[in-house]
Design a protein around this motif. Sequence first.
Motif, PDB file in Angstrom:
ATOM      1  N   HIS A  53       0.834  -1.213   0.000  1.00  0.00           N
ATOM      2  CA  HIS A  53       0.000   0.000   0.000  1.00  0.00           C
ATOM      3  C   HIS A  53       0.863   1.256   0.000  1.00  0.00           C
ATOM      4  CE1 HIS A  53      -3.721  -2.085   0.157  1.00  0.00           C
ATOM      5  NE2 HIS A  53      -3.564  -2.584   1.363  1.00  0.00           N
ATOM      6  N   ALA A  54       2.018   1.175   0.648  1.00  0.00           N
ATOM      7  CA  ALA A  54       2.891   2.350   0.727  1.00  0.00           C
ATOM      8  C   ALA A  54       3.659   2.584  -0.560  1.00  0.00           C
ATOM      9  CB  ALA A  54       3.864   2.187   1.900  1.00  0.00           C
ATOM     10  N   HIS A  55       3.992   1.508  -1.291  1.00  0.00           N
ATOM     11  CA  HIS A  55       4.903   1.642  -2.431  1.00  0.00           C
ATOM     12  C   HIS A  55       4.211   1.541  -3.793  1.00  0.00           C
ATOM     13  CE1 HIS A  55       8.811   1.528  -0.213  1.00  0.00           C
ATOM     14  NE2 HIS A  55       8.012   1.024   0.714  1.00  0.00           N
ATOM     15  N   LEU A  56       3.104   0.819  -3.886  1.00  0.00           N
ATOM     16  CA  LEU A  56       2.404   0.724  -5.174  1.00  0.00           C
ATOM     17  C   LEU A  56       1.470   1.924  -5.306  1.00  0.00           C
ATOM     18  CD1 LEU A  56       2.127  -0.946  -7.736  1.00  0.00           C
ATOM     19  CD2 LEU A  56       0.303  -2.246  -6.625  1.00  0.00           C
ATOM     20  N   SER A  57       2.078   3.070  -5.370  1.00  0.00           N
ATOM     21  CA  SER A  57       1.346   4.343  -5.425  1.00  0.00           C
ATOM     22  C   SER A  57       2.223   5.343  -6.166  1.00  0.00           C
ATOM     23  CB  SER A  57       1.034   4.844  -4.008  1.00  0.00           C
ATOM     24  OG  SER A  57       2.246   5.015  -3.264  1.00  0.00           O
ATOM     25  N   GLY A  58       1.721   6.570  -6.296  1.00  0.00           N
ATOM     26  CA  GLY A  58       2.508   7.588  -6.982  1.00  0.00           C
ATOM     27  C   GLY A  58       2.810   7.181  -8.404  1.00  0.00           C
ATOM     28  N   ARG A  59       4.087   7.196  -8.771  1.00  0.00           N
ATOM     29  CA  ARG A  59       4.439   6.887 -10.158  1.00  0.00           C
ATOM     30  C   ARG A  59       4.204   5.418 -10.512  1.00  0.00           C
ATOM     31  NH1 ARG A  59       9.990   5.316 -11.133  1.00  0.00           N
ATOM     32  NH2 ARG A  59      11.085   4.813  -9.203  1.00  0.00           N
ATOM     33  N   PHE A  60       4.087   4.539  -9.501  1.00  0.00           N
ATOM     34  CA  PHE A  60       3.827   3.127  -9.788  1.00  0.00           C
ATOM     35  C   PHE A  60       2.333   2.808  -9.864  1.00  0.00           C
ATOM     36  CE2 PHE A  60       8.101   2.635  -7.648  1.00  0.00           C
ATOM     37  CZ  PHE A  60       8.782   2.292  -8.807  1.00  0.00           C
ATOM     38  N   ALA A  61       1.480   3.762  -9.549  1.00  0.00           N
ATOM     39  CA  ALA A  61       0.036   3.526  -9.524  1.00  0.00           C
ATOM     40  C   ALA A  61      -0.515   3.014 -10.855  1.00  0.00           C
ATOM     41  CB  ALA A  61      -0.696   4.790  -9.095  1.00  0.00           C
ATOM     42  N   PRO A  62      -0.002   3.466 -12.022  1.00  0.00           N
ATOM     43  CA  PRO A  62      -0.545   2.951 -13.292  1.00  0.00           C
ATOM     44  C   PRO A  62      -0.361   1.448 -13.484  1.00  0.00           C
ATOM     45  CG  PRO A  62       0.661   4.995 -13.667  1.00  0.00           C
ATOM     46  CD  PRO A  62       0.935   4.591 -12.254  1.00  0.00           C
ATOM     47  N   LEU A  63       0.523   0.837 -12.711  1.00  0.00           N
ATOM     48  CA  LEU A  63       0.763  -0.600 -12.853  1.00  0.00           C
ATOM     49  C   LEU A  63      -0.239  -1.447 -12.074  1.00  0.00           C
ATOM     50  CD1 LEU A  63       4.666  -0.788 -12.564  1.00  0.00           C
ATOM     51  CD2 LEU A  63       3.301  -1.148 -14.621  1.00  0.00           C
TER      52      LEU A  63
ATOM     53  N   SER B 165      -3.533  -9.362  -4.453  1.00  0.00           N
ATOM     54  CA  SER B 165      -4.698  -8.748  -3.826  1.00  0.00           C
ATOM     55  C   SER B 165      -4.522  -7.248  -3.644  1.00  0.00           C
ATOM     56  CB  SER B 165      -4.979  -9.406  -2.469  1.00  0.00           C
ATOM     57  OG  SER B 165      -5.302 -10.767  -2.625  1.00  0.00           O
ATOM     58  N   CYS B 166      -3.296  -6.811  -3.452  1.00  0.00           N
ATOM     59  CA  CYS B 166      -3.002  -5.386  -3.293  1.00  0.00           C
ATOM     60  C   CYS B 166      -2.821  -4.677  -4.637  1.00  0.00           C
ATOM     61  CB  CYS B 166      -1.757  -5.193  -2.437  1.00  0.00           C
ATOM     62  SG  CYS B 166      -1.952  -5.693  -0.712  1.00  0.00           S
ATOM     63  N   GLY B 167      -2.983  -5.409  -5.736  1.00  0.00           N
ATOM     64  CA  GLY B 167      -2.882  -4.797  -7.061  1.00  0.00           C
ATOM     65  C   GLY B 167      -1.538  -4.933  -7.716  1.00  0.00           C
ATOM     66  N   GLY B 168      -0.656  -5.765  -7.165  1.00  0.00           N
ATOM     67  CA  GLY B 168       0.679  -5.922  -7.735  1.00  0.00           C
ATOM     68  C   GLY B 168       0.631  -6.343  -9.188  1.00  0.00           C
ATOM     69  N   PRO B 169       1.429  -5.719 -10.068  1.00  0.00           N
ATOM     70  CA  PRO B 169       1.411  -6.047 -11.498  1.00  0.00           C
ATOM     71  C   PRO B 169       2.132  -7.353 -11.800  1.00  0.00           C
ATOM     72  CG  PRO B 169       3.126  -4.450 -11.062  1.00  0.00           C
ATOM     73  CD  PRO B 169       2.400  -4.648  -9.751  1.00  0.00           C
ATOM     74  N   GLY B 170       1.912  -7.881 -13.003  1.00  0.00           N
ATOM     75  CA  GLY B 170       2.647  -9.050 -13.453  1.00  0.00           C
ATOM     76  C   GLY B 170       4.140  -8.797 -13.373  1.00  0.00           C
ATOM     77  N   ARG B 171       4.882  -9.799 -12.937  1.00  0.00           N
ATOM     78  CA  ARG B 171       6.311  -9.651 -12.668  1.00  0.00           C
ATOM     79  C   ARG B 171       7.129  -9.869 -13.933  1.00  0.00           C
ATOM     80  NH1 ARG B 171       8.036 -10.902  -7.619  1.00  0.00           N
ATOM     81  NH2 ARG B 171      10.041 -10.211  -8.467  1.00  0.00           N
ATOM     82  N   ILE B 172       7.797  -8.830 -14.380  1.00  0.00           N
ATOM     83  CA  ILE B 172       8.635  -8.935 -15.571  1.00  0.00           C
ATOM     84  C   ILE B 172       9.919  -9.718 -15.263  1.00  0.00           C
ATOM     85  CG2 ILE B 172       9.972  -6.809 -15.285  1.00  0.00           C
ATOM     86  CD1 ILE B 172       9.462  -6.263 -18.289  1.00  0.00           C
ATOM     87  N   GLY B 173      10.223  -9.881 -13.979  1.00  0.00           N
ATOM     88  CA  GLY B 173      11.397 -10.664 -13.585  1.00  0.00           C
ATOM     89  C   GLY B 173      11.064 -12.102 -13.246  1.00  0.00           C
TER      90      GLY B 173
END
Length: 393
Positions: free
Chosen positions: A21-31, A87-95
Amino acid sequence: MNVQETEINEAFRAEVREWMHAHLSGRFAPLKHASGLGAEGYDAQLAKEWEQELAKGGWTGIGWSGEHGGRGATLAQQVIFHEEYVSCGGPGRIGHIGETLLAPTLMHYGTPEQKQRFLPGILAGKDYWAQGYSEPGAGSDLAAIRTKARIDPASGEWVIDGQKVWTSWAHESEWIFVLARCDEAVAAASSGGRHGAMVLLLVRLNQPGVEVRPIRQITGTSEFNEVFFDGARTEGSLHLGPVGDGWKVAMYLLGCERGASTLGQQAHFRYELNLILDLARQNGAARNPLLRQRLAKAALGLQTLRSHALRSSDEATSQRAASVSKYAWSNWHRDLGELAMEVLGEEGELLLDDPALRPLQQLWLVSRADTIYAGTNEIQMNLMAERALGMPR
């Protein structure tokens, strides 16, 4: 496996949620909730930066041992991470290919020098890998590959000629592991028949002799590629396992696909199912008793998939449990795509721009390939019959 929550696991689950919740925000929100390369709007460069953000937080290689820089998380904690991540919205992992497939194979078959060279870049989210297995005429029948590799006596390097196809993420990767046939001398000494005289090579993609051509898909995007090797080279030491045992190494790598990360895939399925349920309530489709029955069946099916994944996530579990996994989820997800179109109704026949509806249309388009890639249904049934049930060929 026992998924009962302990005090330690509850704290771990809370830690994952808080960090996401703290990090998947701001510039990463579109993911947020972007399924991965090939999905509309998925920004590959931003996804790579997100991988590095995960690495800084200690969320890459969480199941790796401390010796290799990981957290040494238990299997239950790995399941918690992958489910909470989605569940928190994490995007598909490119790694994903490097971290989940290649890294465990490196740990098992790699030399100390190979581990020291490649594992840190994967763990840091800075090196990305593609999988060079399938070829024209050798998709589900992987033993029919024709790509060749030989040693140049002058330089000691491997020289590779051939073609790979359906190569996920090659256009966004720096490296590729390539299953190839060895030269005639090794083939003559091998007793493995069609499975003998193979080698698994680690090859840099950005070099003369390698051409990557993205394949435009029905969705209008490109996830897969054709990769052509015309005298491409890699160092003589960059083979995993003994020369001639490439098939054995390649099969070990494929076995890594049955890990805890499959629970993350199913968490994304849950997200997609919830989108369909929300729309069915909004447009009145849920009042149709037949559609309501299919929605309930989909929900029950997903719970069954999760139970099966938990049962087969440990390497010590039966071969039978692991064999049916791909067949089960691919059929379920294909049916989910068809259900999405049923709930969309007549709107589904149009090219949609509505951000609330288009993902369901895309779900249907993407899911058509589920029962084909990574082994067709027919191949999966053969594997279940022969390897799990012990039936004759």
